[in-house]
Scaffold this active site. Sequence first.
Site, PDB file in Angstrom:
ATOM      1  N   GLU A  85     -20.893 -11.441  34.511  1.00 57.58           N
ATOM      2  CA  GLU A  85     -21.061 -10.480  35.740  1.00 57.58           C
ATOM      3  C   GLU A  85     -20.177  -9.583  34.868  1.00 57.58           C
ATOM      4  O   GLU A  85     -19.641  -9.236  34.009  1.00 57.58           O
ATOM      5  CB  GLU A  85     -20.409 -10.838  36.991  1.00 57.58           C
ATOM      6  CG  GLU A  85     -21.113 -11.565  37.271  1.00 57.58           C
ATOM      7  CD  GLU A  85     -20.226 -12.187  39.512  1.00 57.58           C
ATOM      8  OE1 GLU A  85     -20.937 -12.002  39.855  1.00 57.58           O
ATOM      9  OE2 GLU A  85     -19.068 -12.383  38.895  1.00 57.58           O
ATOM     10  N   CYS A  98     -16.892  -2.433  33.444  1.00 55.93           N
ATOM     11  CA  CYS A  98     -16.510  -3.359  33.772  1.00 55.93           C
ATOM     12  C   CYS A  98     -17.307  -4.382  33.134  1.00 55.93           C
ATOM     13  O   CYS A  98     -18.240  -5.232  33.359  1.00 55.93           O
ATOM     14  CB  CYS A  98     -15.484  -3.246  34.479  1.00 55.93           C
ATOM     15  SG  CYS A  98     -14.679  -5.169  34.339  1.00 55.93           S
ATOM     16  N   CYS A 105     -13.387 -18.223  30.733  1.00 54.49           N
ATOM     17  CA  CYS A 105     -11.802 -18.636  29.974  1.00 54.49           C
ATOM     18  C   CYS A 105     -11.312 -18.982  30.205  1.00 54.49           C
ATOM     19  O   CYS A 105     -10.991 -19.741  30.773  1.00 54.49           O
ATOM     20  CB  CYS A 105     -11.297 -17.123  30.672  1.00 54.49           C
ATOM     21  SG  CYS A 105      -9.610 -16.175  30.319  1.00 54.49           S
ATOM     22  N   CYS A 109      -5.171 -18.642  34.249  1.00 53.57           N
ATOM     23  CA  CYS A 109      -4.561 -17.629  34.988  1.00 53.57           C
ATOM     24  C   CYS A 109      -4.489 -18.479  36.131  1.00 53.57           C
ATOM     25  O   CYS A 109      -5.471 -17.683  36.469  1.00 53.57           O
ATOM     26  CB  CYS A 109      -4.362 -16.467  34.709  1.00 53.57           C
ATOM     27  SG  CYS A 109      -3.816 -15.769  33.141  1.00 53.57           S
ATOM     28  N   CYS A 112      -6.998 -16.107  38.896  1.00 53.28           N
ATOM     29  CA  CYS A 112      -7.985 -15.160  38.622  1.00 53.28           C
ATOM     30  C   CYS A 112      -9.143 -16.087  38.855  1.00 53.28           C
ATOM     31  O   CYS A 112      -9.130 -17.189  38.666  1.00 53.28           O
ATOM     32  CB  CYS A 112      -8.125 -14.723  36.615  1.00 53.28           C
ATOM     33  SG  CYS A 112      -9.014 -14.137  36.355  1.00 53.28           S
ATOM     34  N   GLY A 152     -13.532 -13.404  31.012  1.00 48.38           N
ATOM     35  CA  GLY A 152     -13.442 -13.812  29.543  1.00 48.38           C
ATOM     36  C   GLY A 152     -11.934 -12.787  28.438  1.00 48.38           C
ATOM     37  O   GLY A 152     -11.036 -11.856  29.734  1.00 48.38           O
ATOM     38  N   GLU A 153     -11.326 -13.810  27.665  1.00 46.02           N
ATOM     39  CA  GLU A 153     -10.269 -12.943  27.105  1.00 46.02           C
ATOM     40  C   GLU A 153     -10.875 -12.517  25.919  1.00 46.02           C
ATOM     41  O   GLU A 153     -11.332 -12.761  24.623  1.00 46.02           O
ATOM     42  CB  GLU A 153      -9.618 -14.235  26.485  1.00 46.02           C
ATOM     43  CG  GLU A 153      -8.556 -13.522  25.935  1.00 46.02           C
ATOM     44  CD  GLU A 153      -7.467 -12.469  25.860  1.00 46.02           C
ATOM     45  OE1 GLU A 153      -7.217 -12.219  27.320  1.00 46.02           O
ATOM     46  OE2 GLU A 153      -7.782 -11.665  24.823  1.00 46.02           O
ATOM     47  N   SER A 207      -2.144  -7.490  29.673  1.00 48.40           N
ATOM     48  CA  SER A 207      -1.871  -8.205  31.492  1.00 48.40           C
ATOM     49  C   SER A 207       0.149  -8.620  30.926  1.00 48.40           C
ATOM     50  O   SER A 207      -0.349 -10.003  30.792  1.00 48.40           O
ATOM     51  CB  SER A 207      -2.751  -8.884  32.108  1.00 48.40           C
ATOM     52  OG  SER A 207      -3.864  -8.590  31.748  1.00 48.40           O
ATOM     53  N   CYS A 325     -10.605  -6.561  40.348  1.00 44.91           N
ATOM     54  CA  CYS A 325     -10.155  -7.691  39.139  1.00 44.91           C
ATOM     55  C   CYS A 325     -10.043  -8.799  39.646  1.00 44.91           C
ATOM     56  O   CYS A 325      -9.735  -9.628  40.599  1.00 44.91           O
ATOM     57  CB  CYS A 325      -9.017  -6.643  38.774  1.00 44.91           C
ATOM     58  SG  CYS A 325      -9.248  -5.122  38.716  1.00 44.91           S
TER      59      CYS A 325
HETATM   60  N1  SAH Z   1      -8.554 -11.388  30.193  1.00 47.87           N
HETATM   61  C1  SAH Z   1      -8.285 -10.094  30.382  1.00 47.87           C
HETATM   62  C2  SAH Z   1      -9.326  -9.021  30.849  1.00 47.87           C
HETATM   63  C3  SAH Z   1     -10.062  -9.597  31.660  1.00 47.87           C
HETATM   64  S1  SAH Z   1      -8.807  -9.376  33.578  1.00 47.87           S
HETATM   65  C4  SAH Z   1      -6.999  -9.974  30.695  1.00 47.87           C
HETATM   66  O1  SAH Z   1      -5.916 -10.715  31.284  1.00 47.87           O
HETATM   67  O2  SAH Z   1      -6.379  -8.656  30.349  1.00 47.87           O
HETATM   68  C5  SAH Z   1      -8.786  -8.074  33.743  1.00 47.87           C
HETATM   69  C6  SAH Z   1      -6.910  -7.126  34.447  1.00 47.87           C
HETATM   70  O3  SAH Z   1      -7.417  -7.876  36.550  1.00 47.87           O
HETATM   71  C7  SAH Z   1      -6.141  -8.044  34.077  1.00 47.87           C
HETATM   72  O4  SAH Z   1      -5.265  -7.091  34.418  1.00 47.87           O
HETATM   73  C8  SAH Z   1      -5.934  -9.280  35.010  1.00 47.87           C
HETATM   74  O5  SAH Z   1      -4.793  -9.604  34.779  1.00 47.87           O
HETATM   75  C9  SAH Z   1      -6.389  -8.385  36.337  1.00 47.87           C
HETATM   76  N2  SAH Z   1      -6.527  -9.410  37.450  1.00 47.87           N
HETATM   77  C10 SAH Z   1      -7.062 -11.633  37.368  1.00 47.87           C
HETATM   78  N3  SAH Z   1      -6.941 -12.147  38.520  1.00 47.87           N
HETATM   79  C11 SAH Z   1      -6.632 -10.827  38.955  1.00 47.87           C
HETATM   80  C12 SAH Z   1      -6.282 -11.110  41.162  1.00 47.87           C
HETATM   81  N4  SAH Z   1      -6.935 -11.729  41.960  1.00 47.87           N
HETATM   82  N5  SAH Z   1      -5.884  -9.729  41.465  1.00 47.87           N
HETATM   83  C13 SAH Z   1      -5.800  -8.217  40.813  1.00 47.87           C
HETATM   84  N6  SAH Z   1      -6.339  -7.800  39.671  1.00 47.87           N
HETATM   85  C14 SAH Z   1      -6.824  -9.692  38.887  1.00 47.87           C
HETATM   86 FE1  SF4 Z   2      -6.647 -14.258  32.780  1.00 47.78          FE
HETATM   87 FE2  SF4 Z   2      -7.805 -12.347  32.064  1.00 47.78          FE
HETATM   88 FE3  SF4 Z   2      -8.977 -15.280  31.615  1.00 47.78          FE
HETATM   89 FE4  SF4 Z   2      -8.762 -14.055  34.389  1.00 47.78          FE
HETATM   90  S1  SF4 Z   2     -10.176 -13.402  32.369  1.00 47.78           S
HETATM   91  S2  SF4 Z   2      -7.933 -16.130  33.774  1.00 47.78           S
HETATM   92  S3  SF4 Z   2      -7.062 -13.053  33.981  1.00 47.78           S
HETATM   93  S4  SF4 Z   2      -7.740 -14.348  30.666  1.00 47.78           S
END
Ligand code: SAH
Ligand code: SF4
Length: 331
Positions: A85, A98, A105, A109, A112, A152-153, A207, A325
């Site tokens: 997406e 974005c 990923c 987390c 997420c 993804g990361e 993050s 996000c």
């Molecule tokens: N993997 C990378 C980039 C993608 S996530 C990272 O984690 O930084 C982009 C942002 O969305 C990150 O800052 C993450 O902490 C935040 N995020 C993830 N799940 C979320 C949620 N359910 N609500 C709000 N922000 C979220």
């Molecule tokens: Fe964590 Fe970013 Fe991967 Fe979501 S996309 S699981 S916030 S590292």
Amino acid sequence: MSLDDFTSIVKDYDEPKYRAEQLFTWIYKRNVQSFAEMENLPKQLKINIANNYLLNPLKILKVTGTKSATTRKFLLECNDGEKIEAVLMKEQKRITICLSSQVGCALGCEFCATGTMGIIRNLTVGEIVAQYLLLLKESEKPITNVVFMGMGEPFLNYNNVIKATDLINHPEGINLGARHITISTAGIVPQIRQFAKEKQRYKLAISLNGSTQEQRLKTMPIAKKYPIDKLIESVKDYYNARRKLVTFEYVLLADINDSELDAKRLISLISDLPCKLNVIPYNEIGGKFNRPSDEKIQDFLGKFINAPFTVTTRWSKGADINAGCGQLVVS
Ligand code: SAH
Ligand code: SF4
């Protein structure tokens, strides 16, 4: 593909080097979707290339949100059937996209949605740039900002993300300024160090999502491998080497990391580092966490009035269409 890649392709077909530049311009500057449109290239060269290379590796499967909406989410299919997406956001003059860097990923987390998919594979350079080119075609206005905050990361697909970003930044192609491109990482310390060492000009976002190691461990398994002190140390070294402000992202989770004590700890953790803090009220993904009430969010933000860094709040756009996000997921 880079200009060098095109140069070696046209050489294989005994064509002069300027053909590579023409190809590069058609694809990245003119954003054409077929070889037929490349008017100034010889027909046989186009046939040869079309037989061996894919011009656009992605297809739009579904668009959520109307053209006039501030946020539109695109479900895209890769050539092997995997889905990703990408999100297009409008905010006055700013048009941000974005981008995803991986299918799924590996980091899992807890807050997420992408994390629930596990890792399927890295995206190729072409698949990353194609997200940009496709969304540009769909956008009424030029894209002003790119954030790697989709699925993804990015730092676990470092080489492809940097190559794709270099193409998005290339002055003879898309030509989006480095300061308008942000890469967000959950804290992959070796790549933060590599990013600094290579003097990358793109913006860096981290993050953080917790104010102590224990707290981060509860929601971000990667904190075990790269503890908070090592993470902060790598960001300080990055700042000292590059003198560029880092943004810390902080997903605000009710009763997990939204207390006054958290705000205090956060201030002491990052105050001696020139940075910005971006607070992201949690977007619901149907899991065990809750979004704090608006009052609680304001309370938390209020604790930073005297903090030596700028605090912004990301009132995620597109949460109503699951494009906020952390809400990106495909099945
Ligand atoms: N993997 C990378 C980039 C993608 S996530 C990272 O984690 O930084 C982009 C942002 O969305 C990150 O800052 C993450 O902490 C935040 N995020 C993830 N799940 C979320 C949620 N359910 N609500 C709000 N922000 C979220
Ligand atoms: Fe964590 Fe970013 Fe991967 Fe979501 S996309 S699981 S916030 S590292």
